[in-house]
Motif scaffolding. Structure first.
Motif, PDB file in Angstrom:
ATOM      1  N   TYR A   1      43.454  23.543  19.304  1.00 51.64           N
ATOM      2  CA  TYR A   1      42.788  24.186  20.427  1.00 51.64           C
ATOM      3  C   TYR A   1      41.503  23.445  20.754  1.00 51.64           C
ATOM      4  O   TYR A   1      41.158  23.268  21.910  1.00 51.64           O
ATOM      5  CB  TYR A   1      42.506  25.647  20.086  1.00 51.64           C
ATOM      6  N   TYR A   2      40.789  23.000  19.703  1.00 55.58           N
ATOM      7  CA  TYR A   2      39.559  22.234  19.885  1.00 55.58           C
ATOM      8  C   TYR A   2      39.855  20.755  19.690  1.00 55.58           C
ATOM      9  O   TYR A   2      40.450  20.368  18.695  1.00 55.58           O
ATOM     10  CB  TYR A   2      38.497  22.659  18.868  1.00 55.58           C
ATOM     11  N   SER A   3      39.427  19.940  20.644  1.00 49.53           N
ATOM     12  CA  SER A   3      39.531  18.493  20.484  1.00 49.53           C
ATOM     13  C   SER A   3      38.314  17.997  19.729  1.00 49.53           C
ATOM     14  O   SER A   3      37.187  18.394  20.023  1.00 49.53           O
ATOM     15  CB  SER A   3      39.609  17.821  21.864  1.00 49.53           C
ATOM     16  N   GLY A   4      38.525  17.104  18.759  1.00 53.84           N
ATOM     17  CA  GLY A   4      37.407  16.512  18.029  1.00 53.84           C
ATOM     18  C   GLY A   4      36.719  15.405  18.795  1.00 53.84           C
ATOM     19  O   GLY A   4      35.673  14.907  18.383  1.00 53.84           O
ATOM     20  N   ASP A   5      37.312  14.996  19.923  1.00 52.24           N
ATOM     21  CA  ASP A   5      36.731  13.935  20.746  1.00 52.24           C
ATOM     22  C   ASP A   5      35.779  14.533  21.787  1.00 52.24           C
ATOM     23  O   ASP A   5      36.093  15.543  22.414  1.00 52.24           O
ATOM     24  CB  ASP A   5      37.818  13.171  21.493  1.00 52.24           C
ATOM     25  N   SER A   6      34.634  13.864  21.980  1.00 58.75           N
ATOM     26  CA  SER A   6      33.695  14.235  23.038  1.00 58.75           C
ATOM     27  C   SER A   6      33.195  12.958  23.699  1.00 58.75           C
ATOM     28  O   SER A   6      33.111  11.914  23.051  1.00 58.75           O
ATOM     29  CB  SER A   6      32.488  14.996  22.472  1.00 58.75           C
TER      30      SER A   6
ATOM     31  N   LYS B   1      32.301  20.321  16.864  1.00 61.07           N
ATOM     32  CA  LYS B   1      30.848  20.510  16.718  1.00 61.07           C
ATOM     33  C   LYS B   1      30.170  19.205  16.313  1.00 61.07           C
ATOM     34  O   LYS B   1      29.064  18.900  16.776  1.00 61.07           O
ATOM     35  CB  LYS B   1      30.559  21.599  15.684  1.00 61.07           C
ATOM     36  N   SER B   2      30.822  18.437  15.444  1.00 57.59           N
ATOM     37  CA  SER B   2      30.240  17.173  14.993  1.00 57.59           C
ATOM     38  C   SER B   2      30.117  16.182  16.143  1.00 57.59           C
ATOM     39  O   SER B   2      29.072  15.553  16.329  1.00 57.59           O
ATOM     40  CB  SER B   2      31.096  16.565  13.873  1.00 57.59           C
ATOM     41  N   SER B   3      31.177  16.033  16.932  1.00 60.77           N
ATOM     42  CA  SER B   3      31.110  15.086  18.040  1.00 60.77           C
ATOM     43  C   SER B   3      30.169  15.582  19.132  1.00 60.77           C
ATOM     44  O   SER B   3      29.443  14.795  19.746  1.00 60.77           O
ATOM     45  CB  SER B   3      32.510  14.818  18.617  1.00 60.77           C
ATOM     46  N   SER B   4      30.124  16.889  19.356  1.00 59.41           N
ATOM     47  CA  SER B   4      29.217  17.445  20.368  1.00 59.41           C
ATOM     48  C   SER B   4      27.755  17.244  19.986  1.00 59.41           C
ATOM     49  O   SER B   4      26.900  17.029  20.855  1.00 59.41           O
ATOM     50  CB  SER B   4      29.493  18.934  20.567  1.00 59.41           C
ATOM     51  N   ALA B   5      27.448  17.290  18.682  1.00 56.54           N
ATOM     52  CA  ALA B   5      26.074  17.081  18.222  1.00 56.54           C
ATOM     53  C   ALA B   5      25.588  15.682  18.596  1.00 56.54           C
ATOM     54  O   ALA B   5      24.434  15.493  19.014  1.00 56.54           O
ATOM     55  CB  ALA B   5      25.989  17.293  16.710  1.00 56.54           C
ATOM     56  N   VAL B   6      26.470  14.697  18.484  1.00 54.12           N
ATOM     57  CA  VAL B   6      26.132  13.319  18.840  1.00 54.12           C
ATOM     58  C   VAL B   6      25.932  13.191  20.349  1.00 54.12           C
ATOM     59  O   VAL B   6      24.982  12.544  20.820  1.00 54.12           O
ATOM     60  CB  VAL B   6      27.248  12.370  18.352  1.00 54.12           C
ATOM     61  N   ILE B   7      26.815  13.809  21.123  1.00 55.62           N
ATOM     62  CA  ILE B   7      26.700  13.759  22.577  1.00 55.62           C
ATOM     63  C   ILE B   7      25.364  14.341  23.022  1.00 55.62           C
ATOM     64  O   ILE B   7      24.690  13.799  23.911  1.00 55.62           O
ATOM     65  CB  ILE B   7      27.870  14.516  23.241  1.00 55.62           C
ATOM     66  N   ASN B   8      24.952  15.436  22.404  1.00 55.96           N
ATOM     67  CA  ASN B   8      23.676  16.065  22.761  1.00 55.96           C
ATOM     68  C   ASN B   8      22.495  15.145  22.500  1.00 55.96           C
ATOM     69  O   ASN B   8      21.524  15.132  23.277  1.00 55.96           O
ATOM     70  CB  ASN B   8      23.507  17.382  22.011  1.00 55.96           C
TER      71      ASN B   8
END
Length: 198
Positions: free
Chosen positions: A19-24, A50-57
């Motif tokens: 459901y959640y993609s690990g790619d951002s 959450k890990s990939s989103s943290a980097v994007i932020n």
């Protein structure tokens, strides 16, 4: 910040199983430069996202930083918390200097095609985890109609470049990739294709 005017940016994301993609991913253009980032969180599911989103932020908050500084800040976000870490690719284009620079950590692929010649990154092995890292930023001269591909695991680099050179068309390459994903897909996969028009 402004709308991208110097770029043709067809991009696609395909996801299967979770459901959640690990790619951002994220990209943005300013008057003087353009920056793009692709991150793939370790593992799968919500924690990988959450890990990939943290980097994007981090990139969203610090787009004017150098790639070295951005990579350091992205790595530090994983220190002493529940996040698992991630692999990352960063691309920055400087309009004033007419140059591009890129860095990749882990299995994020980056390919640059300028004047018919292909240049690919050799990523630093491993992943961002909060432990101090060493990386090398690569750079080159920006040319009209330069093409950039950034992709996570699941994209076959050799097939991708063969398809691009066969048709000399980014749009046809994207069509081919879309078909491949419909036929076979095992993991979260992201391909970003960009052509510089400036």
């Amino acid at each position: 910040m402004k709308n991208t005017t110097k770029w043709k940016l067809p991009h696609l994301i395909k996801q299967k199983g979770n459901y959640y993609s690990g790619d951002s991913y994220y990209y943005v253009e300013f008057d003087d430069f353009f920056i793009a980032v692709l991150a793939d969180g370790l593992g799968s599911g919500e924690l990988a996202r959450k890990s990939s989103s943290a980097v994007i932020n981090i990139v969203k908050e610090n787009p004017h930083d150098s790639l070295d500084d951005l990579l350091t800040k992205c790595n530090e976000v994983f220190f002493n918390n529940e996040l698992r870490g991630c692999v990352i690719g960063l691309l920055k284009v400087d309009y004033k200097q007419q140059t591009y620079s890129y860095v990749s950590f882990g299995n994020i692929g980056i390919i640059i095609v300028t004047e018919g010649k292909k240049k690919r990154n050799i990523p630093v092995s491993g992943y961002l985890s909060g432990i101090p890292i060493n990386s090398k930023v690569h750079s080159g001269e920006l040319t009209h109609n330069a093409v950039f591909f950034m992709f996570s695991d699941g994209v076959n680099e050799r097939q991708l470049t063969n398809e691009f050179y066969k048709h000399k068309s980014m749009s046809r390459t994207i069509e081919w990739y879309t078909l491949q994903q419909k036929l076979s897909m095992e993991d979260d996969t992201t391909l970003i294709a960009m052509r510089y028009k400036g």
